[in-house]
Design a protein around this motif. Structure first.
Motif, PDB file in Angstrom:
ATOM      1  N   GLY A   1       7.510   9.655   5.805  1.00  0.00           N
ATOM      2  CA  GLY A   1       7.051  10.208   5.267  1.00  0.00           C
ATOM      3  C   GLY A   1       7.023   8.759   4.182  1.00  0.00           C
ATOM      4  O   GLY A   1       6.889   7.997   4.107  1.00  0.00           O
ATOM      5  N   THR A   2       4.636   8.929   3.814  1.00  0.00           N
ATOM      6  CA  THR A   2       5.109   7.913   2.841  1.00  0.00           C
ATOM      7  C   THR A   2       3.546   8.089   1.872  1.00  0.00           C
ATOM      8  O   THR A   2       3.145   9.334   2.002  1.00  0.00           O
ATOM      9  CB  THR A   2       3.470   6.992   3.844  1.00  0.00           C
ATOM     10  N   ALA A   3       4.410   7.196   0.588  1.00  0.00           N
ATOM     11  CA  ALA A   3       3.591   7.848  -0.438  1.00  0.00           C
ATOM     12  C   ALA A   3       2.694   6.358  -0.775  1.00  0.00           C
ATOM     13  O   ALA A   3       3.992   5.428  -0.587  1.00  0.00           O
ATOM     14  CB  ALA A   3       4.373   8.077  -1.115  1.00  0.00           C
ATOM     15  N   ALA A   4       1.662   6.285  -1.420  1.00  0.00           N
ATOM     16  CA  ALA A   4       1.553   5.361  -2.168  1.00  0.00           C
ATOM     17  C   ALA A   4       2.067   4.577  -2.886  1.00  0.00           C
ATOM     18  O   ALA A   4       2.262   5.057  -3.871  1.00  0.00           O
ATOM     19  CB  ALA A   4      -0.154   5.795  -2.459  1.00  0.00           C
ATOM     20  N   VAL A   5       2.823   3.752  -2.404  1.00  0.00           N
ATOM     21  CA  VAL A   5       3.448   2.663  -3.826  1.00  0.00           C
ATOM     22  C   VAL A   5       4.094   3.421  -4.518  1.00  0.00           C
ATOM     23  O   VAL A   5       4.082   4.112  -5.835  1.00  0.00           O
ATOM     24  CB  VAL A   5       2.959   1.829  -4.883  1.00  0.00           C
ATOM     25  N   GLY A   6       5.064   4.537  -4.409  1.00  0.00           N
ATOM     26  CA  GLY A   6       5.987   5.840  -4.219  1.00  0.00           C
ATOM     27  C   GLY A   6       7.305   4.729  -5.336  1.00  0.00           C
ATOM     28  O   GLY A   6       7.039   3.627  -4.463  1.00  0.00           O
ATOM     29  N   SER A   7       7.844   5.828  -6.048  1.00  0.00           N
ATOM     30  CA  SER A   7       9.244   5.633  -6.402  1.00  0.00           C
ATOM     31  C   SER A   7       9.860   6.889  -6.541  1.00  0.00           C
ATOM     32  O   SER A   7       9.337   7.915  -7.248  1.00  0.00           O
ATOM     33  CB  SER A   7       8.901   3.889  -7.976  1.00  0.00           C
ATOM     34  N   GLY A   8      11.380   6.802  -7.149  1.00  0.00           N
ATOM     35  CA  GLY A   8      12.312   7.636  -7.038  1.00  0.00           C
ATOM     36  C   GLY A   8      12.289   8.430  -6.315  1.00  0.00           C
ATOM     37  O   GLY A   8      11.449   8.203  -5.470  1.00  0.00           O
ATOM     38  N   LEU A   9      13.118   9.204  -6.020  1.00  0.00           N
ATOM     39  CA  LEU A   9      13.835   9.853  -5.060  1.00  0.00           C
ATOM     40  C   LEU A   9      14.648  11.249  -5.614  1.00  0.00           C
ATOM     41  O   LEU A   9      15.227  10.496  -6.088  1.00  0.00           O
ATOM     42  CB  LEU A   9      14.549   8.901  -4.018  1.00  0.00           C
ATOM     43  N   THR A  10      14.163  12.234  -5.031  1.00  0.00           N
ATOM     44  CA  THR A  10      15.197  13.257  -5.768  1.00  0.00           C
ATOM     45  C   THR A  10      15.705  14.607  -4.679  1.00  0.00           C
ATOM     46  O   THR A  10      14.095  14.803  -4.131  1.00  0.00           O
ATOM     47  CB  THR A  10      14.602  14.019  -7.408  1.00  0.00           C
ATOM     48  N   TRP A  11      16.262  15.440  -4.594  1.00  0.00           N
ATOM     49  CA  TRP A  11      16.691  16.567  -3.669  1.00  0.00           C
ATOM     50  C   TRP A  11      16.418  17.525  -4.760  1.00  0.00           C
ATOM     51  O   TRP A  11      17.244  17.405  -5.546  1.00  0.00           O
ATOM     52  CB  TRP A  11      17.888  16.455  -3.151  1.00  0.00           C
ATOM     53  N   HIS A  12      15.980  18.654  -4.287  1.00  0.00           N
ATOM     54  CA  HIS A  12      15.777  20.360  -4.902  1.00  0.00           C
ATOM     55  C   HIS A  12      17.498  20.890  -5.486  1.00  0.00           C
ATOM     56  O   HIS A  12      18.238  20.516  -3.746  1.00  0.00           O
ATOM     57  CB  HIS A  12      14.816  21.373  -4.452  1.00  0.00           C
ATOM     58  N   ARG A  13      17.542  21.646  -5.698  1.00  0.00           N
ATOM     59  CA  ARG A  13      18.642  22.013  -6.033  1.00  0.00           C
ATOM     60  C   ARG A  13      19.562  22.645  -5.141  1.00  0.00           C
ATOM     61  O   ARG A  13      20.930  23.409  -4.625  1.00  0.00           O
ATOM     62  CB  ARG A  13      19.228  22.595  -7.784  1.00  0.00           C
ATOM     63  N   THR A  14      18.429  24.050  -4.794  1.00  0.00           N
ATOM     64  CA  THR A  14      19.516  24.730  -3.280  1.00  0.00           C
ATOM     65  C   THR A  14      17.950  24.035  -2.344  1.00  0.00           C
ATOM     66  O   THR A  14      18.618  25.232  -1.426  1.00  0.00           O
ATOM     67  CB  THR A  14      19.284  26.203  -4.222  1.00  0.00           C
ATOM     68  N   LEU A  15      17.158  23.952  -2.283  1.00  0.00           N
ATOM     69  CA  LEU A  15      16.286  24.224  -1.081  1.00  0.00           C
ATOM     70  C   LEU A  15      16.595  22.465  -0.282  1.00  0.00           C
ATOM     71  O   LEU A  15      16.524  21.101  -0.512  1.00  0.00           O
ATOM     72  CB  LEU A  15      15.050  23.581  -1.070  1.00  0.00           C
TER      73      LEU A  15
ATOM     74  N   THR B   1       0.536  -0.953  -0.250  1.00  0.00           N
ATOM     75  CA  THR B   1      -0.178  -0.219  -0.108  1.00  0.00           C
ATOM     76  C   THR B   1       0.709   1.829   0.134  1.00  0.00           C
ATOM     77  O   THR B   1       0.437   2.340  -0.973  1.00  0.00           O
ATOM     78  CB  THR B   1      -0.370   0.303   1.136  1.00  0.00           C
ATOM     79  N   THR B   2       1.975   1.030   0.868  1.00  0.00           N
ATOM     80  CA  THR B   2       2.769   2.623   1.125  1.00  0.00           C
ATOM     81  C   THR B   2       4.107   2.555   1.042  1.00  0.00           C
ATOM     82  O   THR B   2       4.954   1.192   1.278  1.00  0.00           O
ATOM     83  CB  THR B   2       2.551   3.506   2.131  1.00  0.00           C
ATOM     84  N   THR B   3       4.952   3.381   0.988  1.00  0.00           N
ATOM     85  CA  THR B   3       6.190   3.548   0.782  1.00  0.00           C
ATOM     86  C   THR B   3       7.266   4.445   1.579  1.00  0.00           C
ATOM     87  O   THR B   3       6.412   5.083   1.594  1.00  0.00           O
ATOM     88  CB  THR B   3       6.817   3.949  -0.485  1.00  0.00           C
ATOM     89  N   GLN B   4       7.450   3.913   1.953  1.00  0.00           N
ATOM     90  CA  GLN B   4       8.177   4.621   3.173  1.00  0.00           C
ATOM     91  C   GLN B   4       9.451   5.725   2.882  1.00  0.00           C
ATOM     92  O   GLN B   4      10.083   5.380   2.398  1.00  0.00           O
ATOM     93  CB  GLN B   4       8.660   3.769   4.723  1.00  0.00           C
ATOM     94  N   LEU B   5       9.763   7.308   3.181  1.00  0.00           N
ATOM     95  CA  LEU B   5      10.392   7.637   3.024  1.00  0.00           C
ATOM     96  C   LEU B   5      11.176   8.257   3.960  1.00  0.00           C
ATOM     97  O   LEU B   5       9.886   8.307   4.862  1.00  0.00           O
ATOM     98  CB  LEU B   5       9.805   8.974   2.005  1.00  0.00           C
ATOM     99  N   LEU B   6      12.087   8.108   4.155  1.00  0.00           N
ATOM    100  CA  LEU B   6      12.964   8.638   5.519  1.00  0.00           C
ATOM    101  C   LEU B   6      14.078   9.571   5.291  1.00  0.00           C
ATOM    102  O   LEU B   6      14.510  10.136   4.487  1.00  0.00           O
ATOM    103  CB  LEU B   6      13.733   7.906   6.655  1.00  0.00           C
ATOM    104  N   VAL B   7      14.613  10.824   5.681  1.00  0.00           N
ATOM    105  CA  VAL B   7      14.695  12.186   5.977  1.00  0.00           C
ATOM    106  C   VAL B   7      15.273  11.922   7.152  1.00  0.00           C
ATOM    107  O   VAL B   7      14.816  12.385   8.371  1.00  0.00           O
ATOM    108  CB  VAL B   7      14.649  13.017   5.626  1.00  0.00           C
ATOM    109  N   HIS B   8      16.817  11.527   6.857  1.00  0.00           N
ATOM    110  CA  HIS B   8      18.101  11.440   7.868  1.00  0.00           C
ATOM    111  C   HIS B   8      19.492  12.786   8.171  1.00  0.00           C
ATOM    112  O   HIS B   8      19.302  12.921   7.342  1.00  0.00           O
ATOM    113  CB  HIS B   8      18.857  10.059   8.046  1.00  0.00           C
ATOM    114  N   HIS B   9      19.381  12.736   9.989  1.00  0.00           N
ATOM    115  CA  HIS B   9      20.086  14.029   9.778  1.00  0.00           C
ATOM    116  C   HIS B   9      21.797  13.872  10.572  1.00  0.00           C
ATOM    117  O   HIS B   9      21.485  13.167  11.639  1.00  0.00           O
ATOM    118  CB  HIS B   9      19.728  15.051  10.338  1.00  0.00           C
ATOM    119  N   LEU B  10      22.913  13.164  10.097  1.00  0.00           N
ATOM    120  CA  LEU B  10      23.914  12.697  10.483  1.00  0.00           C
ATOM    121  C   LEU B  10      24.686  13.610  12.425  1.00  0.00           C
ATOM    122  O   LEU B  10      24.806  12.530  13.138  1.00  0.00           O
ATOM    123  CB  LEU B  10      24.750  12.172  10.527  1.00  0.00           C
ATOM    124  N   GLY B  11      23.189  14.296  12.775  1.00  0.00           N
ATOM    125  CA  GLY B  11      23.580  14.658  14.294  1.00  0.00           C
ATOM    126  C   GLY B  11      22.000  14.316  14.668  1.00  0.00           C
ATOM    127  O   GLY B  11      22.500  14.502  15.904  1.00  0.00           O
TER     128      GLY B  11
END
Length: 326
Positions: A294-308, A276-286
């Motif tokens: 975050g969860t997304a219904a059957v998510g795929s792909g992952l990309t970061w904004h260039r400046t944010l 049903t869902t894919t888990q997205l985790l954002v980590h900080h080494l500190g």
């Protein structure tokens, strides 16, 4: 464009189909908006995004489709060329895709009448990742299940071929290391190749499999990150060929690893698309725990904004955007 509560995406954009892959343009295109490309079953869409985090006149987020490339086949990976410019006359969009028929397609458009498509054949199995040379965009590197990493010129001629010991999962080309290529293999080995001598010059070991994704930190060339099995792993290549830090994160195995482009301690991982869902985790080494789940219904792909500090995941008829703290 609505703003949801915690754990839900900060913003969403509706799409006509399932989004297989998604990629922000990592290069400056000469415009205030950010370019994003996403691929579905048989097309690639190029659009622009603008967020209130960067422009106070925007409420939430603005998205606009610039161009749809009819592809005729599923898109498996997307890479942007540094030659893409929105401030040129005429503007130029250039990207390369890996498709389900084991070929690369180089797509160029002036966003008006003129579009060009070149097909590069040579891989004998699925292509998992590709990247443009970051300085001039005159070469493309790709890795495949056929146990090779290949470097092509823009006419589709093969300039180099590195034989791997297992499927190639990720390939990275760092703007500060223009003559080196990083290749991550499914067997848990990450190698750096010297493009002048065409020799391997350094290797890192996960000591666990399968390695599914790896990334070279944009802000610190000594940092490499990957996901293998259920864990994320981080190397400092000045210190050791073994990971300095690792942590189990996804019970159902980890799928993708991407460094933020604005902070060398910030990265995101995704789990396998579940029922049903894919888990997205954002980590900080500190921080010992993920700073965003975050969860997304059957998510795929992952990309970061260039400046944010903002990342995006594709999904079923949607793109999900998460804004994080630095």
């Amino acid at each position: 464009m609505k703003q949801d509560s915690l754990r839900n995406a900060t913003y969403t954009v509706d799409c006509e189909d399932y989004v297989h892959v998604i990629k922000f343009n990592p290069f400056d295109s000469g415009d205030a908006c950010s370019l994003i490309a996403y691929g579905g079953k048989n097309y690639v869409v190029v659009g622009t995004c603008r967020f209130q985090e960067e422009d106070t006149e925007v409420e939430g987020m603005q998205y606009k489709t610039l161009r749809v490339f009819q592809h005729g086949i599923r898109v498996d990976a997307i890479a942007w060329s540094p030659e893409t410019r929105l401030d040129a006359l005429p503007p130029r969009i250039r990207l390369c895709t890996a498709t389900a028929d084991k070929t690369l397609k180089l797509l160029t458009s002036d966003l008006q009448e003129n579009s060009d498509e070149k097909k590069f054949a040579g891989h004998s199995d699925y292509i998992n990742d590709l990247v443009f040379a970051p300085k001039d965009g005159q070469e493309i590197a790709s890795v495949s299940d056929d146990h090779t990493c290949r470097v092509w010129d823009l006419q589709g001629n093969e300039k180099a071929c590195f034989v791997l010991r297992s499927p190639g999962m990720s390939v990275c080309w760092h703007p500060e290391e223009a003559f080196k290529l990083m290749v991550a293999e499914k067997n848990g080995t990450i190698r750096f190749y010297d493009l002048i001598t065409q020799q391997a010059i350094l290797s890192l070991e996960c000591e666990q499999t399968p390695l599914m994704s790896a990334d070279w930190c944009f802000k610190n060339t000594l940092k490499i990150g990957a996901v293998a099995g259920n864990d994320w792993l981080i190397w400092d290549i000045a210190r050791s060929s073994y990971p300095q830090d690792k942590r189990p994160v996804h019970v159902d195995r980890a799928r993708l690893f991407r460094w933020s482009r604005v902070n060398e301690n910030l990265f995101a991982t995704t789990g396998y698309p579940g029922k049903t869902t894919t888990q997205l985790l954002v980590h900080h080494l500190g921080h010992p725990q993920p700073i965003v789940t975050g969860t997304a219904a059957v998510g795929s792909g992952l990309t970061w904004h260039r400046t944010l500090p903002l990342c995006a995941v594709g999904g079923d008829h949607k793109i999900f955007f998460w804004v994080t703290e630095m």
